[in-house]
Design a protein around this motif. Sequence first.
Motif, mmCIF file in Angstrom:
data_model
loop_
_atom_site.group_PDB
_atom_site.id
_atom_site.type_symbol
_atom_site.label_atom_id
_atom_site.label_comp_id
_atom_site.label_asym_id
_atom_site.label_seq_id
_atom_site.Cartn_x
_atom_site.Cartn_y
_atom_site.Cartn_z
ATOM 1 N N ARG A 199 0.827 -1.198 0.000
ATOM 2 C CA ARG A 199 0.000 0.000 0.000
ATOM 3 C C ARG A 199 0.869 1.258 0.000
ATOM 4 O O ARG A 199 0.603 2.212 -0.740
ATOM 5 C CB ARG A 199 -0.904 -0.002 1.249
ATOM 6 C CG ARG A 199 -2.306 -0.515 0.958
ATOM 7 C CD ARG A 199 -3.248 -0.164 2.097
ATOM 8 N NE ARG A 199 -3.014 -0.993 3.284
ATOM 9 C CZ ARG A 199 -3.586 -2.170 3.490
ATOM 10 N NH1 ARG A 199 -4.437 -2.652 2.612
ATOM 11 N NH2 ARG A 199 -3.335 -2.862 4.580
ATOM 12 N N ALA A 200 1.908 1.233 0.821
ATOM 13 C CA ALA A 200 2.791 2.395 0.933
ATOM 14 C C ALA A 200 3.468 2.678 -0.401
ATOM 15 O O ALA A 200 3.564 3.830 -0.827
ATOM 16 C CB ALA A 200 3.829 2.162 2.024
ATOM 17 N N LYS B 118 8.543 -0.529 8.729
ATOM 18 C CA LYS B 118 8.352 0.678 9.546
ATOM 19 C C LYS B 118 8.431 1.930 8.677
ATOM 20 O O LYS B 118 7.559 2.795 8.748
ATOM 21 C CB LYS B 118 9.426 0.726 10.637
ATOM 22 C CG LYS B 118 9.028 1.583 11.816
ATOM 23 C CD LYS B 118 9.950 1.363 13.012
ATOM 24 C CE LYS B 118 9.321 1.915 14.283
ATOM 25 N NZ LYS B 118 9.080 0.876 15.280
ATOM 26 N N THR B 119 9.484 2.011 7.855
ATOM 27 C CA THR B 119 9.642 3.156 6.959
ATOM 28 C C THR B 119 8.411 3.315 6.080
ATOM 29 O O THR B 119 7.911 4.430 5.880
ATOM 30 C CB THR B 119 10.881 2.966 6.059
ATOM 31 O OG1 THR B 119 11.973 2.530 6.863
ATOM 32 C CG2 THR B 119 11.248 4.236 5.333
ATOM 33 N N LEU C 243 3.474 6.070 4.606
ATOM 34 C CA LEU C 243 2.038 5.958 4.324
ATOM 35 C C LEU C 243 1.251 6.931 5.188
ATOM 36 O O LEU C 243 0.350 7.636 4.700
ATOM 37 C CB LEU C 243 1.582 4.514 4.580
ATOM 38 C CG LEU C 243 0.205 4.117 4.068
ATOM 39 C CD1 LEU C 243 0.112 4.309 2.572
ATOM 40 C CD2 LEU C 243 -0.089 2.665 4.427
ATOM 41 N N GLN C 244 1.613 6.980 6.470
ATOM 42 C CA GLN C 244 0.901 7.876 7.388
ATOM 43 C C GLN C 244 1.119 9.336 7.010
ATOM 44 O O GLN C 244 0.192 10.142 7.035
ATOM 45 C CB GLN C 244 1.359 7.612 8.827
ATOM 46 C CG GLN C 244 0.748 6.330 9.385
ATOM 47 C CD GLN C 244 1.422 5.862 10.662
ATOM 48 O OE1 GLN C 244 2.489 6.357 11.036
ATOM 49 N NE2 GLN C 244 0.812 4.899 11.336
ATOM 50 N N LYS C 245 2.364 9.644 6.630
ATOM 51 C CA LYS C 245 2.693 11.015 6.211
ATOM 52 C C LYS C 245 1.870 11.387 4.979
ATOM 53 O O LYS C 245 1.275 12.468 4.909
ATOM 54 C CB LYS C 245 4.189 11.100 5.901
ATOM 55 C CG LYS C 245 4.713 12.510 5.749
ATOM 56 C CD LYS C 245 6.218 12.491 5.581
ATOM 57 C CE LYS C 245 6.742 13.839 5.099
ATOM 58 N NZ LYS C 245 8.188 13.738 4.776
ATOM 59 N N GLU D 132 -5.052 14.380 3.443
ATOM 60 C CA GLU D 132 -6.176 14.909 4.205
ATOM 61 C C GLU D 132 -6.126 16.433 4.251
ATOM 62 O O GLU D 132 -7.154 17.104 4.112
ATOM 63 C CB GLU D 132 -6.171 14.352 5.637
ATOM 64 C CG GLU D 132 -6.864 13.005 5.712
ATOM 65 C CD GLU D 132 -6.391 12.192 6.912
ATOM 66 O OE1 GLU D 132 -5.902 12.809 7.881
ATOM 67 O OE2 GLU D 132 -6.506 10.956 6.872
ATOM 68 N N SER D 133 -4.904 16.940 4.464
ATOM 69 C CA SER D 133 -4.799 18.397 4.550
ATOM 70 C C SER D 133 -5.111 19.006 3.188
ATOM 71 O O SER D 133 -5.778 20.034 3.107
ATOM 72 C CB SER D 133 -3.410 18.802 5.050
ATOM 73 O OG SER D 133 -2.613 19.298 4.001
#
Lengths: 269, 269
Positions: free
Chosen positions: B143-144, B243-244, B249-251, B257-258
């Motif tokens: 996904r990332a 982890k990276t 992905l979160q970033k 979203e922003s």
Amino acid sequence: MNSLTERSPVSVWNFPKLEKCPEILKPAISRRLALLIIGDCSVVYSGRASSTLDWGERLVLVKSDGSVVVHRREGYEPVNWQPPGCIFDTSIQPDGLLRIRAIRPSSRESLDIRFRGVFLIVELNLIDRGGFLLYASEEDMKRAIVACPSLIEDGFRPTMEEKRQPSGFIDVFGLDRNGNPLIVEIKKGPVRREAVFQLARYVSKMREGNPEVRGMVIAPSLGKGTMKLLETLKLEFRQLSPKTCLEALQKERRTRESALSHRFDASSD
Amino acid sequence: MNSLTERSPVSVWNFPKLEKCPEILKPAISRRLALLIIGDCSVVYSGRASSTLDWGERLVLVKSDGSVVVHRREGYEPVNWQPPGCIFDTSIQPDGLLRIRAIRPSSRESLDIRFRGVFLIVELNLIDRGGFLLYASEEDMKRAIVACPSLIEDGFRPTMEEKRQPSGFIDVFGLDRNGNPLIVEIKKGPVRREAVFQLARYVSKMREGNPEVRGMVIAPSLGKGTMKLLETLKLEFRQLSPKTCLEALQKERRTRESALSHRFDASSD
DNA sequence: CGTGCCAGGTGCCTT
DNA sequence: AAGGCACTTGGCACG
């Protein structure tokens, strides 16, 4: 029986108050007893991956070897777990919840179980010296082939099991009736492409020195495109099921025993 | 609360007489409740393989989906089990022992548990709707990479995930900055030889049509001899940890979203 | 410790 | 059903 020597295989606490639980759990863990906790909990796992499990009623089993499984209402597999080797920490949190932390130092993994309600705690002091025997594994097939090499083909003489190679293992190694090396790869299920490649690795290495080296896959059946693959790589296939091997092994043992008793008969003459 | 609507999450029987057990177990199974039986038992398994377990004190968990696990004093794994889908038969044998048979018709496997003593039976009526989430799996890495293709390299444009091939799967497929096809194989642990061969299969198939096709392994680290193997097969490696990927992905999600909220701001202007 | 491989692997997915 | 593959795979044996 004296009460000092008496053993209780199970000790049960019904709906213990949360704040009482550490008093039950801590001594049990330090006495290396197993514990069963059934209650309303949430779980956070962190380690190789991470996971969260929201509130719900589950069964937690903590064993003396430091393993943990968390079981939900359904499923053969635990939803969360920790293999043996955990260190435990049980405490009441500031918010009043019971927290059981299982940390595995070897792999730096942690399991964090929080209970907001406990229905049942069972302390288990189980005595279990019963032997466990598993039959018809790949190991048994190998034993059978070594004991009855004719299962492979007439004239086959195995010279080595588990021959260690830089590239991996060889299940059985030997010479065929013509003295040519024969490498045997055993599978107890259908042969997959992967297993063929595995064998091909060993064989190609050895064919560098001797082009007559043979490679053979032993298995109950062949997977999808493996027949063609075997032909391409000049490898052979011999159908053999774990069951057939087991039967051959048992038969061989019986005849060996009877031969042995004959010898005893003869020597006692 | 009315007693008719009241639910008891656990019902406990302490040292029930063997002959009483079927009366406890049978209704629980037909009501699709889970059951916990702790006692002195022996187990025979027969199916893909067979096994025997001599007498000893163990914990047996029977679930409503027809799964069974038998746990000994130690070990994370059950000594015997049955995956979901079992049909149960509980009875008192002529010799007075309690017998629980769990048969799985789909695979013609049977588990035969005999008790000569039962310490505890717990009927479990657990309510558990808590969601389970697992992070940092290979799926997350994929996904990332699709969300942030620059994790692979600048200019990479993924066109397909989970591309189905006659020879198997491709994790991610796309075009590099020069328009050359790039096949990506993702591993969340150290790369083993096997994974390299897997990728090599896809790539060599595609290179028949286009010799410019690239193959790349994405993983946190390389296994033993895989570096050399990759070079030989003209395949590439890009180091990337689960982890990276998760962080990227979160970033990416935050910025998306922003951006979205900005658009809303703009449209409301 | 890592490296390799079996397992009654299990589970999930797709032809 | 069979094939393919990930899994917090776990487990064992070995260098």
